[in-house]
Scaffold this motif. Structure first.
Motif, PDB file in Angstrom:
ATOM      1  N   ALA A 175       6.906 -15.030   6.077  1.00  0.00           N
ATOM      2  CA  ALA A 175       6.535 -13.736   6.656  1.00  0.00           C
ATOM      3  C   ALA A 175       7.768 -12.852   6.832  1.00  0.00           C
ATOM      4  CB  ALA A 175       5.837 -13.944   7.991  1.00  0.00           C
ATOM      5  N   ALA A 176       7.606 -11.562   6.518  1.00  0.00           N
ATOM      6  CA  ALA A 176       8.717 -10.625   6.605  1.00  0.00           C
ATOM      7  C   ALA A 176       8.700  -9.894   7.946  1.00  0.00           C
ATOM      8  CB  ALA A 176       8.638  -9.605   5.462  1.00  0.00           C
ATOM      9  N   ASP A 177       9.861  -9.391   8.318  1.00  0.00           N
ATOM     10  CA  ASP A 177       9.949  -8.588   9.542  1.00  0.00           C
ATOM     11  C   ASP A 177       9.147  -7.301   9.427  1.00  0.00           C
ATOM     12  OD1 ASP A 177      11.632 -10.522  10.559  1.00  0.00           O
ATOM     13  OD2 ASP A 177      13.466  -9.473   9.939  1.00  0.00           O
ATOM     14  N   LEU A 178       8.934  -6.826   8.204  1.00  0.00           N
ATOM     15  CA  LEU A 178       8.159  -5.599   7.992  1.00  0.00           C
ATOM     16  C   LEU A 178       6.657  -5.850   8.082  1.00  0.00           C
ATOM     17  CD1 LEU A 178      10.170  -4.027   5.009  1.00  0.00           C
ATOM     18  CD2 LEU A 178      10.362  -3.520   7.458  1.00  0.00           C
ATOM     19  N   GLY A 179       6.260  -7.093   8.241  1.00  0.00           N
ATOM     20  CA  GLY A 179       4.844  -7.403   8.377  1.00  0.00           C
ATOM     21  C   GLY A 179       4.206  -7.974   7.133  1.00  0.00           C
ATOM     22  N   GLY A 180       4.897  -7.907   6.002  1.00  0.00           N
ATOM     23  CA  GLY A 180       4.338  -8.425   4.762  1.00  0.00           C
ATOM     24  C   GLY A 180       4.965  -9.749   4.360  1.00  0.00           C
ATOM     25  N   LEU A 181       5.519  -9.770   3.149  1.00  0.00           N
ATOM     26  CA  LEU A 181       6.085 -11.005   2.587  1.00  0.00           C
ATOM     27  C   LEU A 181       7.590 -10.854   2.410  1.00  0.00           C
ATOM     28  CD1 LEU A 181       5.364 -13.805   1.254  1.00  0.00           C
ATOM     29  CD2 LEU A 181       5.429 -12.588  -0.930  1.00  0.00           C
ATOM     30  N   ARG A 182       8.296 -11.941   2.679  1.00  0.00           N
ATOM     31  CA  ARG A 182       9.728 -11.991   2.384  1.00  0.00           C
ATOM     32  C   ARG A 182       9.963 -13.065   1.324  1.00  0.00           C
ATOM     33  NH1 ARG A 182      14.197 -13.815   6.738  1.00  0.00           N
ATOM     34  NH2 ARG A 182      13.028 -15.774   6.491  1.00  0.00           N
ATOM     35  N   ALA A 183      10.563 -12.664   0.217  1.00  0.00           N
ATOM     36  CA  ALA A 183      10.912 -13.595  -0.856  1.00  0.00           C
ATOM     37  C   ALA A 183      12.432 -13.704  -0.893  1.00  0.00           C
ATOM     38  CB  ALA A 183      10.381 -13.108  -2.204  1.00  0.00           C
ATOM     39  N   ARG A 184      12.944 -14.901  -0.614  1.00  0.00           N
ATOM     40  CA  ARG A 184      14.403 -15.105  -0.561  1.00  0.00           C
ATOM     41  C   ARG A 184      14.818 -16.098  -1.641  1.00  0.00           C
ATOM     42  NH1 ARG A 184      17.769 -16.389   4.882  1.00  0.00           N
ATOM     43  NH2 ARG A 184      17.441 -14.137   5.069  1.00  0.00           N
ATOM     44  N   VAL A 185      15.777 -15.670  -2.451  1.00  0.00           N
ATOM     45  CA  VAL A 185      16.384 -16.553  -3.461  1.00  0.00           C
ATOM     46  C   VAL A 185      17.767 -16.945  -2.947  1.00  0.00           C
ATOM     47  CG1 VAL A 185      17.112 -16.784  -5.856  1.00  0.00           C
ATOM     48  CG2 VAL A 185      15.131 -15.374  -5.293  1.00  0.00           C
ATOM     49  N   ASN A 243      11.904  -7.803   1.110  1.00  0.00           N
ATOM     50  CA  ASN A 243      10.921  -7.696   2.190  1.00  0.00           C
ATOM     51  C   ASN A 243       9.994  -6.525   1.913  1.00  0.00           C
ATOM     52  OD1 ASN A 243      11.986  -9.568   4.597  1.00  0.00           O
ATOM     53  ND2 ASN A 243      13.744  -8.617   3.594  1.00  0.00           N
ATOM     54  N   ASP A 244       8.708  -6.713   2.204  1.00  0.00           N
ATOM     55  CA  ASP A 244       7.764  -5.614   2.019  1.00  0.00           C
ATOM     56  C   ASP A 244       6.813  -5.556   3.195  1.00  0.00           C
ATOM     57  OD1 ASP A 244       5.211  -7.129   1.483  1.00  0.00           O
ATOM     58  OD2 ASP A 244       6.372  -7.861  -0.233  1.00  0.00           O
ATOM     59  N   SER A 245       6.122  -4.447   3.287  1.00  0.00           N
ATOM     60  CA  SER A 245       5.147  -4.245   4.364  1.00  0.00           C
ATOM     61  C   SER A 245       3.718  -4.392   3.857  1.00  0.00           C
ATOM     62  CB  SER A 245       5.339  -2.853   4.975  1.00  0.00           C
ATOM     63  OG  SER A 245       5.168  -1.836   3.981  1.00  0.00           O
ATOM     64  N   GLY A 246       3.545  -5.145   2.775  1.00  0.00           N
ATOM     65  CA  GLY A 246       2.224  -5.326   2.199  1.00  0.00           C
ATOM     66  C   GLY A 246       1.396  -6.354   2.947  1.00  0.00           C
ATOM     67  N   PRO A 247       0.329  -6.823   2.329  1.00  0.00           N
ATOM     68  CA  PRO A 247      -0.582  -7.760   3.012  1.00  0.00           C
ATOM     69  C   PRO A 247      -0.015  -9.167   3.152  1.00  0.00           C
ATOM     70  CG  PRO A 247      -1.299  -7.395   0.756  1.00  0.00           C
ATOM     71  CD  PRO A 247      -0.174  -6.440   0.994  1.00  0.00           C
ATOM     72  N   PRO A 272       0.826  -1.224   0.000  1.00  0.00           N
ATOM     73  CA  PRO A 272       0.000   0.000   0.000  1.00  0.00           C
ATOM     74  C   PRO A 272       0.852   1.262   0.000  1.00  0.00           C
ATOM     75  CG  PRO A 272      -0.748  -1.567   1.668  1.00  0.00           C
ATOM     76  CD  PRO A 272       0.563  -2.067   1.174  1.00  0.00           C
ATOM     77  N   PRO A 273       0.314   2.366  -0.493  1.00  0.00           N
ATOM     78  CA  PRO A 273       1.054   3.632  -0.479  1.00  0.00           C
ATOM     79  C   PRO A 273       1.540   3.960   0.926  1.00  0.00           C
ATOM     80  CG  PRO A 273      -0.912   3.831  -1.819  1.00  0.00           C
ATOM     81  CD  PRO A 273      -1.009   2.504  -1.145  1.00  0.00           C
ATOM     82  N   GLY A 274       2.754   4.501   0.991  1.00  0.00           N
ATOM     83  CA  GLY A 274       3.354   4.809   2.274  1.00  0.00           C
ATOM     84  C   GLY A 274       4.069   3.631   2.900  1.00  0.00           C
ATOM     85  N   GLY A 275       4.077   2.481   2.223  1.00  0.00           N
ATOM     86  CA  GLY A 275       4.733   1.296   2.767  1.00  0.00           C
ATOM     87  C   GLY A 275       6.232   1.297   2.500  1.00  0.00           C
ATOM     88  N   LYS A 276       6.819   0.134   2.736  1.00  0.00           N
ATOM     89  CA  LYS A 276       8.264   0.035   2.664  1.00  0.00           C
ATOM     90  C   LYS A 276       8.648  -1.283   1.992  1.00  0.00           C
ATOM     91  CE  LYS A 276      12.393   0.513   5.563  1.00  0.00           C
ATOM     92  NZ  LYS A 276      12.900   0.692   6.949  1.00  0.00           N
ATOM     93  N   VAL A 277       9.692  -1.220   1.163  1.00  0.00           N
ATOM     94  CA  VAL A 277      10.252  -2.410   0.508  1.00  0.00           C
ATOM     95  C   VAL A 277      11.760  -2.356   0.677  1.00  0.00           C
ATOM     96  CG1 VAL A 277      10.605  -3.632  -1.661  1.00  0.00           C
ATOM     97  CG2 VAL A 277       8.382  -2.590  -1.170  1.00  0.00           C
ATOM     98  N   ASP A 278      12.332  -3.404   1.239  1.00  0.00           N
ATOM     99  CA  ASP A 278      13.774  -3.498   1.439  1.00  0.00           C
ATOM    100  C   ASP A 278      14.326  -4.668   0.611  1.00  0.00           C
ATOM    101  OD1 ASP A 278      14.030  -1.377   3.115  1.00  0.00           O
ATOM    102  OD2 ASP A 278      13.928  -2.550   4.971  1.00  0.00           O
TER     103      ASP A 278
END
Length: 438
Positions: free
Chosen positions: A420-430, A369-373, A348-354
């Motif tokens: 699950a990501a530390d930011l609250g959303g999804l973590r995708a690790r390759v 990592n993201d702070s999405g749903p 969502p707008p205002g979120g964070k992606v690392d």
């Protein structure tokens, strides 16, 4: 084209011929050794027989008259060295030789001689070595001769036996010709010789992989046709609406929808082409060292305008040291771009992606990592299926992004893990299996 049957025929015949010749050589050596021993014995006995006779000239001629037709040469000398008897005057015989056995070279051939003294006289009995060699050679030829006429018969037998032995390969070849793209049943392994079983199993493995590839291709084509049918139908409808518009505003809205529909269809086709190129055999390029920090920096720079437009805080956490993997730089760029692009679109707008690069005991990794749903655990495996899109999302897409990610990862022997990501959303690790650090 080389023939196994012909190669085996020539190889076996050559081996048999060589073995026969070696046997003949061994026979020749053995016969020669036995002939030498036998003739040496005869030389000694003949010399001793002359020693026991009264050595008068006339008597000696009578005694030796039966030896004229033999290969033996007899010479007798007085104590003063005068030769008083020569059995073969017309031949070049060895001169006065030492007592006992000796091999003498006359210049025209070698002789085997035996000499002894009796009553002051010297008696020498000699024989040309050529006679012994001819006797040994005749014995060897008599040994080999029965085998030579058998070689053609052996060739025919080998041809027939090898042909019968290669019949299972012919059966496998005939069975393979019955396989078609719609009938890829495995070859039967029963009644197959042990030596052919590895070939049959390899062919069955190839047929299984080919069947899976063809099934996946058919599913892909069906899914692609289904996915493209909807946007194309929408484009047709939007074009009709644009044609029927009665004022400029309605026409502008219709053309706007038509343009967005074209963008979605174009994006879907591009994703399909990307997926096709990343499939095995889709134009593989040689692997080269790829610096992951540089790769991630380029992807973030490309995605930054989209992140700013959606008011997303996009950041990078570089590795503590330079990490390099062996891979296709263009394909890895697509992999990371899809992960980062998905994270930006679904946050969502205002979120964070690392985006981070690192390594641990299990190997090198790139994670987003993201702070999405996020994605529920029960759907995290299904999102890698082609054209799968979650029902709860309103974001436009083709459902091919993560399928492309997994395909590229498998090409690089890497794994993709969603949690699950530390930011609250999804973590995708390759995670890559091997890497180098500097």
């Amino acid at each position: 084209m080389r023939s196994i049957r012909r190669q085996l025929l020539f190889a076996l015949l050559a081996a048999i011929t060589l073995t026969t010749l070696l046997g003949a050589l061994a026979t020749y050596r053995t016969a020669r050794a036995e002939a030498n021993a036998m003739f040496d014995y005869q030389l000694r006995q003949l010399a001793l027989s002359f020693r026991d006779q009264a050595l008068q000239n006339a008597h000696i001629r009578d005694l030796a008259s039966n030896d004229d037709a033999q290969d033996f040469s007899i010479q007798i000398w007085r104590p003063d060295g005068t030769r008083i008897y020569l059995s073969h005057p017309g031949k070049e015989l060895p001169h006065h030789a030492p007592l006992g056995f000796a091999t003498i070279d006359t210049g025209k051939g070698k002789w085997r001689a035996f000499g002894l003294q009796q009553g002051g006289q010297t008696i020498q009995v000699a024989q040309p070595l050529q006679a012994r060699d001819e006797l040994a050679l005749a014995a060897a030829l008599r040994t080999v001769a029965p085998f030579l006429p058998m070689l053609p018969m052996l060739g025919v037998l080998i041809w027939v036996v090898v042909g019968r032995g290669l019949r299972p390969l012919d059966a496998v070849a005939r069975a393979m010709t019955t396989r078609t793209p719609v009938a890829l049943d495995p070859l039967p392994e029963n009644r197959v010789p042990t030596e052919v079983v590895p070939l049959v199993r390899s062919l069955n493995d190839l047929l299984a992989r080919l069947k899976r590839a063809l099934d996946a291709q058919r599913e892909f084509i069906a899914d692609a046709a289904h996915e493209l049918r909807t946007p194309l139908a929408a484009l047709s409808l939007q074009l009709q609406l644009a044609e029927r518009a009665t004022d400029a505003a309605a026409r502008g809205d219709a053309f706007g929808e038509l343009e967005r529909g074209l963008e979605r269809a174009t994006h879907c086709v591009q994703q399909l082409l990307t997926l096709a190129r990343q499939e095995p055999g889709g134009g593989d390029r040689p692997l080269t060292p790829v610096n992951l920090d540089d790769l991630v920096a380029k992807v973030v720079a490309d995605q930054l305008p989209l992140a700013e437009a959606r008011q997303i805080d996009l950041g990078v956490t570089p590795a503590a040291r330079a990490l390099t993997v062996s891979g296709d730089a263009e394909a890895l760029h697509i992999l990371v771009s899809n992960l980062v692009g998905n994270a930006i679109r679904y946050t969502p707008p205002g979120g964070k992606v690392d985006v981070a690069v690192g390594d641990d005991a299990l190997g090198t990794f790139v994670e987003v990592n993201d702070s999405g749903p996020g994605i529920p655990p029960e759907e995290r495996e299904r999102v890698f299926d082609r054209f799968y899109r979650r029902a709860q999302t309103d974001e436009p897409g083709s459902g091919l992004g993560l399928a492309i990610v997994r395909t590229i990862a498998e090409r690089h022997r890497a794994s993709v893990l969603l949690d699950a990501a530390d930011l609250g959303g999804l973590r995708a690790r390759v995670r890559f299996g091997g890497s180098t650090a500097s």
